[in-house]
Design a protein around this motif. Structure first.
Motif, PDB file in Angstrom:
ATOM      1  N   LEU A 227       0.827  -1.205   0.000  1.00 23.41           N
ATOM      2  CA  LEU A 227       0.000   0.000   0.000  1.00 23.41           C
ATOM      3  C   LEU A 227       0.866   1.262   0.000  1.00 23.41           C
ATOM      4  O   LEU A 227       0.659   2.188  -0.793  1.00 23.41           O
ATOM      5  CB  LEU A 227      -0.928   0.002   1.210  1.00 23.41           C
ATOM      6  CG  LEU A 227      -1.844   1.223   1.331  1.00 23.41           C
ATOM      7  CD1 LEU A 227      -2.751   1.347   0.122  1.00 23.41           C
ATOM      8  CD2 LEU A 227      -2.689   1.148   2.602  1.00 23.41           C
ATOM      9  N   LEU A 228       1.872   1.269   0.873  1.00 22.90           N
ATOM     10  CA  LEU A 228       2.738   2.447   0.945  1.00 22.90           C
ATOM     11  C   LEU A 228       3.497   2.666  -0.358  1.00 22.90           C
ATOM     12  O   LEU A 228       3.684   3.801  -0.792  1.00 22.90           O
ATOM     13  CB  LEU A 228       3.722   2.307   2.107  1.00 22.90           C
ATOM     14  CG  LEU A 228       3.237   2.913   3.420  1.00 22.90           C
ATOM     15  CD1 LEU A 228       4.301   2.770   4.493  1.00 22.90           C
ATOM     16  CD2 LEU A 228       2.889   4.405   3.238  1.00 22.90           C
ATOM     17  N   SER A 229       3.918   1.557  -0.994  1.00 20.54           N
ATOM     18  CA  SER A 229       4.636   1.712  -2.266  1.00 20.54           C
ATOM     19  C   SER A 229       3.735   2.318  -3.320  1.00 20.54           C
ATOM     20  O   SER A 229       4.160   3.165  -4.109  1.00 20.54           O
ATOM     21  CB  SER A 229       5.162   0.379  -2.784  1.00 20.54           C
ATOM     22  OG  SER A 229       5.572  -0.421  -1.732  1.00 20.54           O
ATOM     23  N   ILE A 230       2.479   1.865  -3.334  1.00 21.01           N
ATOM     24  CA  ILE A 230       1.570   2.398  -4.341  1.00 21.01           C
ATOM     25  C   ILE A 230       1.332   3.885  -4.108  1.00 21.01           C
ATOM     26  O   ILE A 230       1.439   4.703  -5.028  1.00 21.01           O
ATOM     27  CB  ILE A 230       0.220   1.641  -4.314  1.00 21.01           C
ATOM     28  CG1 ILE A 230       0.435   0.197  -4.748  1.00 21.01           C
ATOM     29  CG2 ILE A 230      -0.795   2.326  -5.223  1.00 21.01           C
ATOM     30  CD1 ILE A 230      -0.809  -0.646  -4.723  1.00 21.01           C
ATOM     31  N   THR A 364     -10.176  13.841   5.682  1.00 24.45           N
ATOM     32  CA  THR A 364      -9.439  13.131   4.646  1.00 24.45           C
ATOM     33  C   THR A 364      -8.924  14.150   3.637  1.00 24.45           C
ATOM     34  O   THR A 364      -9.583  15.145   3.381  1.00 24.45           O
ATOM     35  CB  THR A 364     -10.357  12.152   3.907  1.00 24.45           C
ATOM     36  OG1 THR A 364     -11.468  12.891   3.439  1.00 24.45           O
ATOM     37  CG2 THR A 364     -10.842  11.043   4.804  1.00 24.45           C
ATOM     38  N   SER A 365      -7.745  13.901   3.108  1.00 22.93           N
ATOM     39  CA  SER A 365      -7.137  14.892   2.212  1.00 22.93           C
ATOM     40  C   SER A 365      -7.752  14.806   0.823  1.00 22.93           C
ATOM     41  O   SER A 365      -7.288  14.077  -0.029  1.00 22.93           O
ATOM     42  CB  SER A 365      -5.635  14.686   2.147  1.00 22.93           C
ATOM     43  OG  SER A 365      -5.056  15.304   3.261  1.00 22.93           O
ATOM     44  N   CYS A 366      -8.802  15.579   0.601  1.00 19.43           N
ATOM     45  CA  CYS A 366      -9.523  15.529  -0.670  1.00 19.43           C
ATOM     46  C   CYS A 366      -8.704  16.126  -1.809  1.00 19.43           C
ATOM     47  O   CYS A 366      -7.682  16.778  -1.575  1.00 19.43           O
ATOM     48  CB  CYS A 366     -10.835  16.282  -0.558  1.00 19.43           C
ATOM     49  SG  CYS A 366     -10.584  18.051  -0.390  1.00 19.43           S
ATOM     50  N   SER A 367      -9.158  15.920  -3.030  1.00 15.17           N
ATOM     51  CA  SER A 367      -8.352  16.348  -4.175  1.00 15.17           C
ATOM     52  C   SER A 367      -8.242  17.868  -4.291  1.00 15.17           C
ATOM     53  O   SER A 367      -7.318  18.366  -4.903  1.00 15.17           O
ATOM     54  CB  SER A 367      -8.907  15.748  -5.470  1.00 15.17           C
ATOM     55  OG  SER A 367     -10.256  16.110  -5.634  1.00 15.17           O
ATOM     56  N   ALA A 368      -9.163  18.615  -3.679  1.00 18.15           N
ATOM     57  CA  ALA A 368      -9.062  20.073  -3.743  1.00 18.15           C
ATOM     58  C   ALA A 368      -7.865  20.593  -2.954  1.00 18.15           C
ATOM     59  O   ALA A 368      -7.400  21.706  -3.171  1.00 18.15           O
ATOM     60  CB  ALA A 368     -10.344  20.710  -3.215  1.00 18.15           C
ATOM     61  N   ARG A 369      -7.366  19.790  -2.035  1.00 20.18           N
ATOM     62  CA  ARG A 369      -6.192  20.213  -1.274  1.00 20.18           C
ATOM     63  C   ARG A 369      -4.911  20.047  -2.078  1.00 20.18           C
ATOM     64  O   ARG A 369      -3.893  20.652  -1.772  1.00 20.18           O
ATOM     65  CB  ARG A 369      -6.065  19.388   0.007  1.00 20.18           C
ATOM     66  CG  ARG A 369      -7.053  19.772   1.088  1.00 20.18           C
ATOM     67  CD  ARG A 369      -6.960  18.719   2.157  1.00 20.18           C
ATOM     68  NE  ARG A 369      -7.624  19.032   3.402  1.00 20.18           N
ATOM     69  CZ  ARG A 369      -8.816  18.568   3.748  1.00 20.18           C
ATOM     70  NH1 ARG A 369      -9.484  17.836   2.898  1.00 20.18           N
ATOM     71  NH2 ARG A 369      -9.325  18.842   4.922  1.00 20.18           N
ATOM     72  N   LEU A 370      -4.983  19.191  -3.070  1.00 19.24           N
ATOM     73  CA  LEU A 370      -3.785  18.845  -3.816  1.00 19.24           C
ATOM     74  C   LEU A 370      -3.044  20.072  -4.351  1.00 19.24           C
ATOM     75  O   LEU A 370      -1.838  20.206  -4.150  1.00 19.24           O
ATOM     76  CB  LEU A 370      -4.189  17.894  -4.950  1.00 19.24           C
ATOM     77  CG  LEU A 370      -3.128  16.911  -5.388  1.00 19.24           C
ATOM     78  CD1 LEU A 370      -2.626  16.106  -4.219  1.00 19.24           C
ATOM     79  CD2 LEU A 370      -3.709  15.986  -6.442  1.00 19.24           C
ATOM     80  N   PRO A 371      -3.750  20.995  -5.054  1.00 16.10           N
ATOM     81  CA  PRO A 371      -3.055  22.187  -5.540  1.00 16.10           C
ATOM     82  C   PRO A 371      -2.349  22.959  -4.428  1.00 16.10           C
ATOM     83  O   PRO A 371      -1.206  23.401  -4.609  1.00 16.10           O
ATOM     84  CB  PRO A 371      -4.173  23.032  -6.143  1.00 16.10           C
ATOM     85  CG  PRO A 371      -5.233  22.063  -6.507  1.00 16.10           C
ATOM     86  CD  PRO A 371      -5.150  20.967  -5.487  1.00 16.10           C
ATOM     87  N   VAL A 398      -0.654  10.830   6.003  1.00 19.37           N
ATOM     88  CA  VAL A 398      -0.613  10.082   7.256  1.00 19.37           C
ATOM     89  C   VAL A 398      -1.239  10.929   8.366  1.00 19.37           C
ATOM     90  O   VAL A 398      -2.034  10.445   9.174  1.00 19.37           O
ATOM     91  CB  VAL A 398       0.836   9.683   7.609  1.00 19.37           C
ATOM     92  CG1 VAL A 398       0.924   9.167   9.039  1.00 19.37           C
ATOM     93  CG2 VAL A 398       1.346   8.627   6.639  1.00 19.37           C
ATOM     94  N   LEU A 399      -0.909  12.211   8.364  1.00 17.10           N
ATOM     95  CA  LEU A 399      -1.478  13.112   9.369  1.00 17.10           C
ATOM     96  C   LEU A 399      -3.005  13.127   9.284  1.00 17.10           C
ATOM     97  O   LEU A 399      -3.700  13.091  10.304  1.00 17.10           O
ATOM     98  CB  LEU A 399      -0.929  14.524   9.142  1.00 17.10           C
ATOM     99  CG  LEU A 399      -1.180  15.535  10.251  1.00 17.10           C
ATOM    100  CD1 LEU A 399      -0.531  15.077  11.539  1.00 17.10           C
ATOM    101  CD2 LEU A 399      -0.656  16.914   9.848  1.00 17.10           C
ATOM    102  N   SER A 400      -3.511  13.129   8.074  1.00 19.51           N
ATOM    103  CA  SER A 400      -4.968  13.156   7.929  1.00 19.51           C
ATOM    104  C   SER A 400      -5.578  11.834   8.395  1.00 19.51           C
ATOM    105  O   SER A 400      -6.645  11.819   9.003  1.00 19.51           O
ATOM    106  CB  SER A 400      -5.370  13.499   6.495  1.00 19.51           C
ATOM    107  OG  SER A 400      -5.489  12.348   5.711  1.00 19.51           O
TER     108      SER A 400
END
Ligand SMILES: Nc1nc2c(ncn2[C@@H]2O[C@H](COP(=O)(O)OP(=O)(O)OP(=O)(O)O)[C@@H](O)[C@H]2O)c(=O)[nH]1
Ligand SMILES: [Mg+2]
Length: 617
Positions: A227-230, A364-371, A398-400
């Motif tokens: 999982l971590l590798s992916i 959870t780190s949603c995709s809007a946070r990505l930018p 991990v923090l999320s």
């Protein structure tokens, strides 16, 4: 007459209803290889062999008609004609999984007892074949007196036969005597009799490829390594490969701006177009490659059935904090976007579990946070390698995850207890990824992202531009003008509150603006820093050069870390607030969610900055 009939698609979760729905209607509803994907009914139109239109209703999967979760209630109500907004179907297309015929006939027999005409589709015949299972569909057809169509819906195998069945002028009700007793055992006995002699299993006990894969993929140690590798691979790609298309998009928007500047006289209108619109929207659109890469990886994991395993692995951790294992589909979907995530809580039976899951979903780190993440990480590690940047990104995720668990535990301790619901996690079989489905999902997600940029972000960018431009000072200096503007005054007003977190008033503007939508932080930075001096510099260069009063860089490691931590936790999304309010049917929980998440984000960022002071200067 066979025109304008309405068919409802019914079956257990993950049997391929939506796949079949898309094939019949040409629509593109979401399909994924785990149970609980569809949570609302969807209506579409198809054509039968005579060219007559018919209506198809896709329904959420259900294990039985006496189920309690909200999504299953939708299914039951539609079938019984109890939904005022949906016509009662004229007939039911009942999907059963060829590999688990007995179990799936539990729902199928209940459906047959409703008194509606039924067409039985035995789907996933390819999987059955792989496992040496053969089904005598004809014999079953004779017994039930209705069409029984073997299919492989994802490859459109059997569509012809299904179309013939759908076009029949007289749709029949099955010859099936209702099981009077409510006892499941009685029903299973009746099903056994019905299916007797129709299912043949080959002698050798075949170990399916799924079992072999699972020995590694859900292994207590190896599973996590994989999982971590992916995830590592995903983030690495995000920082390495994405650079090329990003430069291209950046160049295109830069070119657009130049064209406007060359053709228009200097003035507010030109500034609105170049700074507000092109700068603001371009600042967000540039992250399209990252969004596509993210959804490529998510699609791949969903499609192969791997994601369902991840939820299985997490379930072991999950029960530790008292969360229902069914929370995992919602939580995992939230990594794309909290809105479908919160809607997916409808698959959960207990209102309490639904509430807890809804409350934690925005962590959870949603995709809007990505930018925002990508921009800040690049600022923080100007000479870092893609690997180092990926590592920081993993840290944020991990923090999320820690946040999700911690708050699930807290809410589980504090909210009033209710009875425990048992649940069985179903593991779908692995399958080869369908590139078509993955590409479609990337396309749909990309479209949503761009549409958002063209509407919400565009609107907010224009407002922000106006707020940074007016009222006008006499000064020629961009920075002084910004300080004089409405946005600048706002930033200065909140500066004392955010100063202990390491932010200046310009960051404050971005922070406040992004409460509407997180990506707006990025477009605000474009407007602020490009507006100041419209040089050739990129926003990131300008931000890197930005200094504080004491001449030190404004975006140093400490500040960037503090900002990142703030964005991990803060509830900055108006749409999510609206969905929480709708799904919980109360403002109380929506407000609580904003307050607790933003409050915690503040404290966490404060701690990061202050503790960071001991290690970094
Ligand atoms: N092997 C195989 N896979 C199939 C077949 N039909 C659909 N699938 C896959 O099964 C998975 C589930 O399909 P969906 O259409 O999302 O299932 P659903 O019944 O709508 O599921 P819910 O909405 O969760 O109730 C997807 O990964 C499909 O690609 C088939 O005939 N054979
Ligand atoms: Mg579905």
């Amino acid at each position: 007459m066979s025109s304008d009939r309405t068919f409802a698609l019914v079956g257990n979760p993950n049997t391929g209803k939506t796949t079949l729905f898309n094939a019949l209607t040409g629509l593109r509803q979401k399909v994924a290889n785990y149970p609980g994907v569809t949570v609302e009914k969807k209506v579409g139109t198809g054509r039968d062999r005579h060219g007559a239109a018919f209506t198809v209703i896709d329904l959420p999967g259900a294990y039985s008609l006496d189920a309690k979760s909200p999504d299953e209630e939708v299914t039951r109500a539609v079938l019984r004609g109890e939904r005022p907004d949906t016509p009662q179907p004229d007939a039911v297309i009942c999907l059963v999984d060829a590999v688990n015929l007995e179990r799936h006939f539990y729902l199928a027999t209940q459906v047959m007892e409703l008194g509606l005409p039924v067409i039985v589709v035995i789907n996933k015949t390819d999987e059955a074949e792989e496992r040496g299972i053969t089904i005598a569909a004809k014999r079953l057809e004779e017994r039930l007196g209705v069409s029984v169509v073997p299919m492989q819906a994802n490859e459109r195998v059997g569509m012809e036969a299904l179309q013939v069945a759908l076009s029949a002028s007289d749709l029949a009700q099955p010859q099936w005597t209702a099981v009077e007793d409510g006892d499941p055992a009685t029903r299973y006995t009746a099903i056994e009799t019905l299916l007797e002699g129709t299912v043949a299993r080959s002698e050798e006990d075949r170990q399916t490829p799924s079992d072999k894969w699972d020995r590694v993929l859900v292994h207590p140690i190896l599973g996590w390594v994989v999982l971590l590798s992916i995830v590592g691979g995903l983030f690495f790609t995000l920082f390495s490969l994405a650079g090329y298309p990003m430069d291209l998009i950046d160049g295109t928007f830069g070119w657009l701006g130049e064209q406007v500047e060359a053709r228009m006289a200097e003035g507010d209108l030109r500034a609105l177009i170049t700074e507000g619109i092109i700068g603001g929207v371009g600042g967000v659109v540039i992250f399209l490659p990252q969004i596509l890469i993210l959804f490529f990886f998510i699609g791949l994991m969903e499609n192969t059935g791997y994601l369902a395993r991840v939820s299985f692995m997490m379930d072991r951790l999950m029960s530790g904090v008292g969360l229902n294992g069914k929370a995992f589909v919602p939580v995992l979907s939230s990594y794309a976007c909290a809105i479908p995530g919160i809607m997916a809580t409808r698959t959960m039976e207990s209102a309490r579990d639904r509430l807890i899951t809804t409350l934690i979903a925005p962590i959870t780190s949603c995709s809007a946070r990505l930018p925002v993440y990508v921009m800040l990480i690049a600022l923080m590690l100007p000479v870092g390698t893609a690997g180092q940047k990926a590592l920081v990104m993993i840290g944020l995720y991990v923090l999320s995850i820690i946040g999700v668990y911690t708050f699930a535990w807290v809410f589980n301790r504090t909210l009033e207890k209710s009875e425990k619901t048992l649940m069985v996690l179903e593991l779908p079989s692995y399958q080869r990824p369908s590139w078509r489905e993955i590409t479609l999902q990337m396309y749909e997600r990309g479209k949503i992202f761009l549409r958002r940029a063209g509407t919400v972000i565009l609107g907010l960018s224009i407002v922000l531009w106006a707020m940074t431009t007016y009222p006008k000072s006499d000064s020629e200096d961009g920075s002084e003008q910004l300080a004089y503007s409405a946005a600048g005054r706002l930033g200065k007003t909140i500066e004392p509150v955010i100063e202990p977190l390491g932010y200046d008033w310009k960051m404050g503007i971005g922070l406040v603006a992004s409460f509407a939508a997180r990506e707006v932080f990025v477009s605000t930075m474009s407007i602020i820093y490009l507006g100041e001096e419209a040089e050739e510099d990129s926003v990131r260069d300008r931000m890197a050069e930005e200094t504080r009063a004491d001449g030190k860089p404004a975006y140093d490691v400490r500040t960037c870390l503090s900002l990142l931590v703030f964005y991990v936790f803060a509830m900055q999304c108006l749409s999510t607030v609206a969905v929480t309010r709708r799904e919980t049917n109360s403002w109380r929980w929506a407000i609580l969610q904003v307050v607790y998440l933003t409050g915690f984000a503040y404290l966490a960022a404060l701690a990061t900055y202050q503790i960071g002071g001991f290690f970094l200067s």
